[in-house]
Design an enzyme around this catalytic site. Sequence first.
Site, PDB file in Angstrom:
ATOM      1  N   GLU A 127       0.838  -1.199   0.000  1.00 19.19           N
ATOM      2  CA  GLU A 127       0.000   0.000   0.000  1.00 19.19           C
ATOM      3  C   GLU A 127       0.877   1.254   0.000  1.00 19.19           C
ATOM      4  O   GLU A 127       1.773   1.375   0.839  1.00 19.19           O
ATOM      5  CB  GLU A 127      -0.915  -0.002   1.233  1.00 19.19           C
ATOM      6  CG  GLU A 127      -1.928  -1.132   1.197  1.00 19.19           C
ATOM      7  CD  GLU A 127      -2.463  -1.500   2.574  1.00 19.19           C
ATOM      8  OE1 GLU A 127      -2.241  -0.750   3.538  1.00 19.19           O
ATOM      9  OE2 GLU A 127      -3.092  -2.572   2.679  1.00 19.19           O
TER      10      GLU A 127
ATOM     11  N   LEU B 234      -6.169  -1.775  -0.694  1.00 18.88           N
ATOM     12  CA  LEU B 234      -5.964  -1.856   0.756  1.00 18.88           C
ATOM     13  C   LEU B 234      -6.479  -3.191   1.284  1.00 18.88           C
ATOM     14  O   LEU B 234      -7.638  -3.302   1.698  1.00 18.88           O
ATOM     15  CB  LEU B 234      -6.697  -0.681   1.426  1.00 18.88           C
ATOM     16  CG  LEU B 234      -6.305  -0.331   2.857  1.00 18.88           C
ATOM     17  CD1 LEU B 234      -6.758   1.084   3.187  1.00 18.88           C
ATOM     18  CD2 LEU B 234      -6.874  -1.299   3.883  1.00 18.88           C
TER      19      LEU B 234
ATOM     20  N   GLU C  50      -4.487  -6.591   3.126  1.00 24.24           N
ATOM     21  CA  GLU C  50      -3.237  -7.297   3.435  1.00 24.24           C
ATOM     22  C   GLU C  50      -3.290  -8.753   3.004  1.00 24.24           C
ATOM     23  O   GLU C  50      -2.288  -9.309   2.553  1.00 24.24           O
ATOM     24  CB  GLU C  50      -2.911  -7.190   4.928  1.00 24.24           C
ATOM     25  CG  GLU C  50      -2.363  -5.833   5.349  1.00 24.24           C
ATOM     26  CD  GLU C  50      -3.424  -4.742   5.424  1.00 24.24           C
ATOM     27  OE1 GLU C  50      -4.634  -5.095   5.445  1.00 24.24           O
ATOM     28  OE2 GLU C  50      -3.080  -3.551   5.464  1.00 24.24           O
TER      29      GLU C  50
ATOM     30  N   GLN D  26       2.231  -2.165   5.685  1.00 18.95           N
ATOM     31  CA  GLN D  26       2.530  -0.787   6.095  1.00 18.95           C
ATOM     32  C   GLN D  26       2.947  -0.680   7.569  1.00 18.95           C
ATOM     33  O   GLN D  26       3.887   0.037   7.900  1.00 18.95           O
ATOM     34  CB  GLN D  26       1.306   0.073   5.822  1.00 18.95           C
ATOM     35  CG  GLN D  26       1.607   1.521   5.686  1.00 18.95           C
ATOM     36  CD  GLN D  26       0.503   2.240   4.923  1.00 18.95           C
ATOM     37  OE1 GLN D  26      -0.587   2.426   5.467  1.00 18.95           O
ATOM     38  NE2 GLN D  26       0.766   2.608   3.691  1.00 18.95           N
ATOM     39  N   PHE D  27       2.244  -1.387   8.415  1.00 12.66           N
ATOM     40  CA  PHE D  27       2.618  -1.526   9.828  1.00 12.66           C
ATOM     41  C   PHE D  27       2.393  -2.989  10.190  1.00 12.66           C
ATOM     42  O   PHE D  27       1.379  -3.559   9.805  1.00 12.66           O
ATOM     43  CB  PHE D  27       1.755  -0.634  10.730  1.00 12.66           C
ATOM     44  CG  PHE D  27       2.068   0.833  10.612  1.00 12.66           C
ATOM     45  CD1 PHE D  27       2.915   1.450  11.529  1.00 12.66           C
ATOM     46  CD2 PHE D  27       1.528   1.591   9.581  1.00 12.66           C
ATOM     47  CE1 PHE D  27       3.215   2.803  11.413  1.00 12.66           C
ATOM     48  CE2 PHE D  27       1.829   2.945   9.460  1.00 12.66           C
ATOM     49  CZ  PHE D  27       2.667   3.556  10.377  1.00 12.66           C
TER      50      PHE D  27
ATOM     51  N   ASP E 280       1.288  -4.213  12.695  1.00  7.11           N
ATOM     52  CA  ASP E 280      -0.020  -4.318  13.349  1.00  7.11           C
ATOM     53  C   ASP E 280      -1.121  -4.734  12.365  1.00  7.11           C
ATOM     54  O   ASP E 280      -2.144  -5.272  12.774  1.00  7.11           O
ATOM     55  CB  ASP E 280      -0.402  -2.971  13.962  1.00  7.11           C
ATOM     56  CG  ASP E 280       0.737  -2.345  14.747  1.00  7.11           C
ATOM     57  OD1 ASP E 280       0.573  -2.135  15.954  1.00  7.11           O
ATOM     58  OD2 ASP E 280       1.806  -2.076  14.153  1.00  7.11           O
TER      59      ASP E 280
ATOM     60  N   PHE F 163      -2.286  -9.032  10.386  1.00  4.28           N
ATOM     61  CA  PHE F 163      -3.102 -10.179  10.814  1.00  4.28           C
ATOM     62  C   PHE F 163      -4.147 -10.659   9.806  1.00  4.28           C
ATOM     63  O   PHE F 163      -4.428 -11.850   9.747  1.00  4.28           O
ATOM     64  CB  PHE F 163      -3.691  -9.925  12.201  1.00  4.28           C
ATOM     65  CG  PHE F 163      -2.582  -9.705  13.210  1.00  4.28           C
ATOM     66  CD1 PHE F 163      -1.731 -10.742  13.537  1.00  4.28           C
ATOM     67  CD2 PHE F 163      -2.339  -8.454  13.755  1.00  4.28           C
ATOM     68  CE1 PHE F 163      -0.661 -10.550  14.417  1.00  4.28           C
ATOM     69  CE2 PHE F 163      -1.279  -8.254  14.630  1.00  4.28           C
ATOM     70  CZ  PHE F 163      -0.436  -9.299  14.967  1.00  4.28           C
ATOM     71  N   PRO F 164      -4.757  -9.795   8.982  1.00  2.00           N
ATOM     72  CA  PRO F 164      -5.627 -10.360   7.934  1.00  2.00           C
ATOM     73  C   PRO F 164      -4.866 -11.315   7.008  1.00  2.00           C
ATOM     74  O   PRO F 164      -5.474 -12.180   6.388  1.00  2.00           O
ATOM     75  CB  PRO F 164      -6.105  -9.127   7.163  1.00  2.00           C
ATOM     76  CG  PRO F 164      -5.986  -8.006   8.141  1.00  2.00           C
ATOM     77  CD  PRO F 164      -4.788  -8.327   8.989  1.00  2.00           C
TER      78      PRO F 164
ATOM     79  N   HIS G  93      -0.061   0.988  15.817  1.00  2.00           N
ATOM     80  CA  HIS G  93       1.103   1.333  14.993  1.00  2.00           C
ATOM     81  C   HIS G  93       2.382   1.083  15.781  1.00  2.00           C
ATOM     82  O   HIS G  93       3.388   1.748  15.580  1.00  2.00           O
ATOM     83  CB  HIS G  93       1.054   2.797  14.547  1.00  2.00           C
ATOM     84  CG  HIS G  93      -0.122   3.130  13.678  1.00  2.00           C
ATOM     85  ND1 HIS G  93      -1.380   3.308  14.182  1.00  2.00           N
ATOM     86  CD2 HIS G  93      -0.219   3.314  12.341  1.00  2.00           C
ATOM     87  CE1 HIS G  93      -2.216   3.591  13.194  1.00  2.00           C
ATOM     88  NE2 HIS G  93      -1.538   3.609  12.063  1.00  2.00           N
TER      89      HIS G  93
END
Lengths: 332, 343
Positions: free
Chosen positions: A40, A69, A71, A93-94, A96, A99-100, A140
């Site tokens: 992204e 967008l 993941e 991107q992070f 965090d 998880f998806p 983040h």
Amino acid sequence: MDTRRRKEGMAMRQLNMVQALNEALDIILNTDPYSLLLGEDIGRDGGVFRVTDGLLQKYGKERVIDTPLNELGIVGTAIGMAAYGLRPIAEIQFQDFIFPAFDQIVNQAAKIRYRSGGKFNAPVIIRAPYGGGIKGGLYHSQSGESYFVHTPGLYVLTPSNPYDAKGLLLAAHKLNDPVIFLEPKRLYRSIKSDVPEGEYTIPVGKAKKLREGDKITIITYGSMVPTVLNVVDKNNLDADVMDLITLLPMDLDSIISSVKKTGRVVIVHEAPRTLGVGAEISALISERAIEYLYAPIFRVTGFDTPFPYANEEHYLPDEDRILKYVRKSLEY
Amino acid sequence: MGSNGGGTLKFLNRFDENELLNAYRVAVYSRTLDDRIINAQRQGIIGFHTPSAGHEIPQVAMGMLLEKDDIVINYYRDLTLLLFRGVPVENLLDHFLANSEDFSHGRNMPDHYNFREYGFYSVQSPVAMHLPFAVGAAYAKVMKKENGIVLSNTGDGGTSTGDFHAALNFASVWKMPIMFVIENNGYAISLPTSEQTKAPIEKKGEAYGIPGISFDGNDIFSALEGFIKAFEYVRTQRSPILVEARIYRMGPHSTSDDPKKYRKDEIVPGSSDDPLVKFKEKLKSLGILNEEFDNEIKKWATEDIERKLEERMKIPPPSKETIIYDVYENPTWIQEEERREWL
């Protein structure tokens, strides 16, 4: 195949980690026609941390892809690319937000080689900035390395300085298995180091000893490395400081030989304590060198709470907390 | 396989009699194998099976239209398609038996196939997880300028997953030459499609800017007609399409499932509604097949499978050392240590 080149004659520059990673990606894209980046905002925007800055302009949108967008889509498609001959490097991107894609990483990437009897493999690198220290709050700031270290079939790597970051990413690109490449975002721009031009690699599976000492072993990695070094240097501690660099598979031999020498161990990481990487290190040491220990193994870690926004400097292990446990071990 | 020589392309301007007959033979063989594997599971010879009964017609139709360079990213109910693309039954049996000749050293539950040489991917259990993967495979094909398209199939339950959404969206945004096939057999284990989704499956493509097509997958000519359009679209437009083949799962979800708990069989195997019986009647009416030849095909299939099963059952199980290989390109110290200590 040894891909390292002579470092003599390579110009050294002072770079930060973002620049060093950018150079590694540039080298990969330039030398491997089947490599590509996806994630992204990595193209036009150059990534929210600018790690991919300028690469879209240089290599075009077929090889530097601004993705929708999603993941699971980023990682899922990257695995398919990898299994059919490309060398994708995905950016989350992070960390965090990874998880998806967890199902894709754990059930697809990490198991392809095994379940297909080696007919397929997934040489995909999944880069993700991780850890706190940038006022990122709950979503983040996370350090989720344990989720991945618990999954056979993955490599989990994390550099702690610009030199290692570039060489480690170049080394990850040579691996024929999936890599979770965790970038300590707090160190992205806070430290500079000498970085040679051109290609070189940092060995995967090997820890680095950053300080040599006889009285105590401090084991750490990623963003906590500079903090640990400050503690050791400011207090003139007679300590072995190990930067793990590779979290899976860990450099067992270096850990054990250091522990046998010092007999005292403190492990420092940002991630929560329960089942953190420190738990595994502690177990490995207990199984193999317990008779050498003069003190219990102590862990200095983030708290077992979600990551707080306003109080982040109290959440992150700081020099005082580390020193307290080092003293506790030395005085035990 | 049939020849196309001499202006004999009587059917849909595309296929001759031999090709139709070959499709029927593969479908019969697949059903016979399915039944034998279910029996073998009950006998304790094989651990598990997800039967493909009811899926034969769309799968032979896909097989007839696939080309050598096409990749199939399949799921666990595609036995007929595997047979159609030439996977030897010996290899399938080695897989079902999880013996030492199995390509993956008996690591997988049955129906989690690994036949890369025949243009397939490796099958996982989590439903629809392979759909985004398939989009990535298509991306690799395009970037490497290879011929062919990607076909990826899953069941009706798969359309509820986030993977389905991600795959269709990415395929559309990237304009990938990929065909998503939903083999809608009416049930995801116990859940009827009417409770899986309130939107017609073919319509789901529209939201992503992908055309959808739906047809009766129980009828060979309707399936062929539908797939001809779909393949032509993907091959000429180099763009994705969503295909729904409406069929009926005639067996249980798996050998661990008892459908009596949640449904009445709407199509009974061997009845006049059984798509395989309908296929046979169609070929008979076209003068391509008669009862005698049909019996010969079924006898051949039964005997061939029985003989090969007996032969493959003699193969020993995989050695326990195979547990640690293929986790990585080379085992790490962790797997090596576990092998030394325990295996």
